[in-house]
Enzyme design. Structure first.
Site, PDB file in Angstrom:
ATOM      1  NE  ARG A   1      -2.323  -1.430   3.307  1.00 33.45           N
ATOM      2  CZ  ARG A   1      -2.834  -2.114   4.305  1.00 33.45           C
ATOM      3  NH1 ARG A   1      -4.075  -2.512   4.262  1.00 33.45           N
ATOM      4  NH2 ARG A   1      -2.122  -2.386   5.366  1.00 33.45           N
TER       5      ARG A   1
ATOM      6  CD  GLU B   1       1.744  -9.641  15.683  1.00 30.12           C
ATOM      7  OE1 GLU B   1       0.780 -10.295  16.106  1.00 30.12           O
ATOM      8  OE2 GLU B   1       1.735  -8.415  15.507  1.00 30.12           O
TER       9      GLU B   1
END
Length: 184
Positions: free
Chosen positions: A68, A105
Site C-alpha cells: 500500500r 510478531e
C-alpha cells in the site's frame, strides 16, 4: 497530525478510513484505506500533504513500502517532482538487490531494494500507509543507509499509536522526523 496538516484535512482523511472488525483474524480492527483512495478529494488532500512533507524535509527521492505504500508514494513522488524507489518483499525485484531481514510478531520477513537507485547525494523520505509495530519501516531505513543514502524522514497516513511503532523506530531514525497525518 503534523503542523502542516489542518484539522479539517485530518478529519477528511479519517472519515474515509473504514474499520473492518475481525480482519484478517478475530480480534483485529483493520483500517481499510480503499474508501479514501476511491475519493478523489481525499486522495488529493493526502497526496498534497505527503508531498509537502517531502519538500519540507528536503527529500530528493521517495521510497514506498510494499504494497500500500506504493499506492501512496508514487503519486506523492510525481506531485513533489521526485523519484520513486520501491522497497519490495524478497524475490520480487530483478537484478542485484540489497536485502534486510526484520522481526515480526510471528516470525521474520525480508525486504529488498535496488541499491543503484540511491546515491550518497540522496535524502530519502519513506512513505507508507500505516505505522504499526515499525518493523518494515525500520528495515527500510537500514536498507537506505546501506545503499549509501541519507534518511530525510518517514511519513505515514496513519499511526496506530497503541502498537508503539514510533518508540521502536527512535534509534533507527537517528533524529530524522516521523510524521503521521492521523494517529489512532
Amino acid at each position: 497530525m503534523t503542523s502542516s496538516t489542518t484539522a479539517s484535512t485530518s478529519d477528511l482523511l479519517l472519515s474515509r478510513i473504514r474499520d473492518v472488525a475481525d480482519y484478517p483474524k478475530p480480534g483485529v480492527m483493520f483500517k481499510d484505506i480503499t474508501p479514501l483512495l476511491a475519493d478523489p478529494v481525499a486522495f488529493t488532500a493526502l497526496t498534497d500533504a505527503l508531498a509537502e512533507l517531502c519538500v519540507r524535509h528536503g527529500a530528493t527521492k521517495i521510497v514506498g513500502l510494499e504494497a500500500r505504500g506504493f499506492i501512496l508514494a508514487a503519486p506523492v513522488a510525481v506531485r513533489a517532482g521526485l523519484g520513486f524507489v520501491p522497497v519490495r518483499k524478497a524475490g520480487k525485484l530483478p537484478g542485484a538487490t540489497l536485502s534486510q531481514s526484520y522481526e515480526l510478531e510471528y516470525g521474520t520477513a525480508e525486504i529488498e531494494i535496488h541499491a543503484e537507485d540511491l546515491s550518497a547525494d540522496d535524502r530519502i523520505m519513506v512513505i507508507d500507509d500505516v505505522l504499526a509495530t515499525g518493523g518494515t519501516a525500520g528495515a527500510s531505513l537500514e536498507l537506505i543507509r546501506r545503499a549509501g543514502a541519507r534518511v530525510a524522514g518517514v511519513a505515514v497516513l496513519m499511526e496506530l499509536g497503541f502498537l508503539a511503532g514510533r518508540a521502536r523506530l527512535v534509534e533507527s531514525l537517528r533524529g530524522a522526523p516521523l510524521e503521521a497525518l492521523i494517529t489512532v
